[in-house]
Design a protein around this motif. Structure first.
Motif, PDB file in Angstrom:
ATOM      1  N   UNK A 284      55.446 -85.798  23.176  1.00 46.03           N
ATOM      2  CA  UNK A 284      55.595 -86.538  21.914  1.00 46.03           C
ATOM      3  C   UNK A 284      54.707 -85.875  20.869  1.00 46.03           C
ATOM      4  N   UNK A 285      55.328 -85.311  19.850  1.00 46.92           N
ATOM      5  CA  UNK A 285      54.570 -84.567  18.845  1.00 46.92           C
ATOM      6  C   UNK A 285      54.708 -85.223  17.475  1.00 46.92           C
ATOM      7  N   UNK A 286      53.945 -84.715  16.520  1.00 45.27           N
ATOM      8  CA  UNK A 286      54.060 -85.219  15.149  1.00 45.27           C
ATOM      9  C   UNK A 286      52.713 -85.490  14.518  1.00 45.27           C
ATOM     10  N   UNK A 287      51.701 -85.793  15.329  1.00 43.81           N
ATOM     11  CA  UNK A 287      50.378 -86.053  14.754  1.00 43.81           C
ATOM     12  C   UNK A 287      49.716 -84.737  14.329  1.00 43.81           C
ATOM     13  N   UNK A 288      48.869 -84.822  13.281  1.00 43.27           N
ATOM     14  CA  UNK A 288      48.185 -83.631  12.752  1.00 43.27           C
ATOM     15  C   UNK A 288      46.780 -83.474  13.321  1.00 43.27           C
ATOM     16  N   UNK A 289      46.372 -84.421  14.163  1.00 44.71           N
ATOM     17  CA  UNK A 289      45.010 -84.360  14.687  1.00 44.71           C
ATOM     18  C   UNK A 289      44.995 -85.006  16.072  1.00 44.71           C
ATOM     19  N   UNK A 290      43.816 -85.035  16.699  1.00 51.17           N
ATOM     20  CA  UNK A 290      43.667 -85.549  18.066  1.00 51.17           C
ATOM     21  C   UNK A 290      44.276 -86.934  18.251  1.00 51.17           C
ATOM     22  N   UNK A 291      44.875 -87.160  19.427  1.00 50.34           N
ATOM     23  CA  UNK A 291      45.322 -88.509  19.801  1.00 50.34           C
ATOM     24  C   UNK A 291      44.127 -89.199  20.456  1.00 50.34           C
ATOM     25  N   UNK A 292      43.737 -90.346  19.906  1.00 50.44           N
ATOM     26  CA  UNK A 292      42.541 -91.030  20.406  1.00 50.44           C
ATOM     27  C   UNK A 292      42.885 -92.195  21.329  1.00 50.44           C
ATOM     28  N   UNK A 293      44.107 -92.736  21.211  1.00 51.52           N
ATOM     29  CA  UNK A 293      44.508 -93.841  22.082  1.00 51.52           C
ATOM     30  C   UNK A 293      46.030 -93.880  22.139  1.00 51.52           C
ATOM     31  N   UNK A 294      46.560 -94.399  23.232  1.00 59.22           N
ATOM     32  CA  UNK A 294      48.012 -94.569  23.342  1.00 59.22           C
ATOM     33  C   UNK A 294      48.285 -95.716  24.300  1.00 59.22           C
ATOM     34  N   UNK A 295      49.470 -96.307  24.201  1.00 60.00           N
ATOM     35  CA  UNK A 295      49.787 -97.443  25.080  1.00 60.00           C
ATOM     36  C   UNK A 295      51.296 -97.652  25.158  1.00 60.00           C
ATOM     37  N   UNK A 319      64.483 -92.678  24.553  1.00 63.25           N
ATOM     38  CA  UNK A 319      64.976 -91.495  23.829  1.00 63.25           C
ATOM     39  C   UNK A 319      63.852 -90.508  23.526  1.00 63.25           C
ATOM     40  N   UNK A 320      62.582 -90.975  23.638  1.00 64.17           N
ATOM     41  CA  UNK A 320      61.392 -90.159  23.319  1.00 64.17           C
ATOM     42  C   UNK A 320      61.341 -89.762  21.846  1.00 64.17           C
ATOM     43  N   UNK A 321      62.116 -90.469  21.008  1.00 60.32           N
ATOM     44  CA  UNK A 321      62.118 -90.175  19.568  1.00 60.32           C
ATOM     45  C   UNK A 321      61.143 -91.103  18.851  1.00 60.32           C
ATOM     46  N   UNK A 322      60.609 -90.629  17.725  1.00 61.37           N
ATOM     47  CA  UNK A 322      59.716 -91.463  16.923  1.00 61.37           C
ATOM     48  C   UNK A 322      60.547 -92.503  16.180  1.00 61.37           C
ATOM     49  N   UNK A 323      60.211 -93.780  16.366  1.00 61.34           N
ATOM     50  CA  UNK A 323      60.943 -94.865  15.701  1.00 61.34           C
ATOM     51  C   UNK A 323      60.346 -95.141  14.329  1.00 61.34           C
ATOM     52  N   UNK A 324      59.013 -95.154  14.269  1.00 60.32           N
ATOM     53  CA  UNK A 324      58.370 -95.470  12.996  1.00 60.32           C
ATOM     54  C   UNK A 324      56.945 -94.935  12.955  1.00 60.32           C
ATOM     55  N   UNK A 325      56.443 -94.780  11.735  1.00 60.71           N
ATOM     56  CA  UNK A 325      55.063 -94.323  11.511  1.00 60.71           C
ATOM     57  C   UNK A 325      54.285 -95.473  10.883  1.00 60.71           C
TER      58      UNK A 325
END
Length: 400
Positions: A284-295, A319-325
């Protein structure tokens, strides 16, 4: 859960209702279940309908709840490290650099106990939910302590790690505590006798994340060595290592039915792994910096990621697609979680606010303001109608 008798023996069978939503047609659903499940006879269908309607009402509850500040607790004389609620939300705990863990009554904001005895920062804290009668505290003093939530008495001190303990977790059956340490190992401890059961060795750097799956037979550890390991909880054997990230791991967890593993990393990506064979199924990509948490949400349909880039994202697990930001925070987001209903998200940020978001549209529904320093811990209770936020400003706030 269905209970039935077969040749004199009581057996159980479970029906998976993970697709239930507040708009599901209950009659059609029960018809479908009846076709697939001979145990549910015509005479039982009204009973099943009633149970499912009750579940639906629960899903609708608190879904448009507006939170207001109920109380500010000047909790500790030094910054807090973490906050955690028991299942009912009747009490919560705070860990601190002041070497204590405090137990609080949520309804009144009164302090119930101070758990004293650690000789350094109390960093990792947890209730043995769903029971909530025990508390585990992990400290930079290299020990973990087990306490009675009722009396504040210390049952055991688990000694054996050779560096700071930074993460811990109870297994779902509440028979074991797992601790992860800067010494590169995790250890499993027996709650009854206070003995060490296994040491999980194999990582080449600090372990900073660990969690059990829902059935309690597997445990997962995330490390600064860029890998995640999956272990058998009853033998301590490593099942496999998830290799693919190219920087430190920040979070690692199973979805509810234990079919998938989600890992977040400082390499700006999250990876999704098949829990049966340890193969990566998506990045899962799209962030410009470190991922600090996920759930995951409770059903495992949605994935949320929080990043140092100040945004959060919601992905579909299918689908592994981004739904929203989720855009609006002015600082890094260090904590993210779904409410139990799965329609809202809670984020805590270095910009001193926590925010509540609509998980489908990404709209910010509410900003919880008032802390005077960064928020590094925030949590919903099991019902989703109480929030606790913990901040570097030495306070925590109860929101109703």
């Amino acid at each position: 859960m269905l209970e039935y008798e077969k040749s004199g023996e009581l057996k159980t069978k479970s029906i998976d209702l993970l697709n239930l939503s507040s708009s599901t047609d209950v009659n059609a659903l029960v018809e479908e279940i009846q076709k697939a499940e001979p145990l549910i006879t015509a005479s039982r269908s009204d009973q099943v309908k009633l149970l499912i309607q009750r579940l639906q009402d629960k899903l609708r509850q608190h879904s448009n709840h507006k939170f207001y500040l109920f109380k500010v607790l000047r909790a500790h004389i030094l910054p807090l490290t973490n906050v955690a609620l028991n299942k009912s939300g009747s009490c919560f705990i705070t860990g601190s650099y002041d070497r204590t863990c405090k137990v609080w009554d949520t309804a009144s904001g009164e302090e119930l106990h101070t758990l004293e005895g650690h000789r350094n920062v109390v960093y990792a804290i947890a209730f043995n939910n769903p029971y909530g009668d025990k508390i585990a505290t992990g400290s930079f003093d290299k020990t973990c302590k087990l306490w009675s939530a009722e009396t504040g008495k210390c049952y055991h001190t688990f000694r054996g790690h050779t560096a700071e303990i930074v993460c811990l977790s109870f297994n779902p059956q509440s028979t074991l505590v797992a601790t992860g340490s800067m010494d590169t190992t995790a250890k499993l401890w027996d709650i009854q006798n206070g003995e060490e059961v296994f040491t999980l060795t194999g990582h080449s750097a600090e372990i900073i994340s660990l969690s059990f799956n829902t059935s309690g037979n597997r445990i997962i550890t995330g490390s600064f060595d860029h890998t995640v390991a999956v272990w058998e909880a009853d033998t301590g054997r490593k099942v496999y290592t998830l290799i693919g990230h190219c920087a430190e791991i920040s979070s690692a967890l199973f979805n509810w039915d234990c079919s998938l593993i989600l890992t977040g990393s400082m390499d700006k990506t999250c990876m999704l792994w098949d829990a049966t064979n340890g193969k990566c199924v998506a990045t899962l990509t799209g962030h410009d910096d470190e991922i600090l948490d996920s759930c995951f949400d409770y059903t495992g349909k949605l994935i949320a990621t929080a990043s140092a880039d100040g945004t959060a994202r919601v992905f579909s697990a299918a689908t592994r697609k981004c739904i929203t930001k989720l855009e609006g925070h002015e600082g890094e987001i260090s904590k993210i979680s779904f409410n139990p209903q799965g329609n809202h998200l809670l984020t805590g940020s270095a910009d001193k606010t926590a925010r509540i978001w609509d998980a489908q549209t990404g709209q910010c529904l509410q900003i919880l303001e008032g802390h005077t320093d960064e928020i590094f811990s925030c949590a919903f209770n099991y019902k989703g109608n109480i929030i606790i936020t913990g901040s570097k400003d030495n306070t925590c706030r109860i929101w109703h």
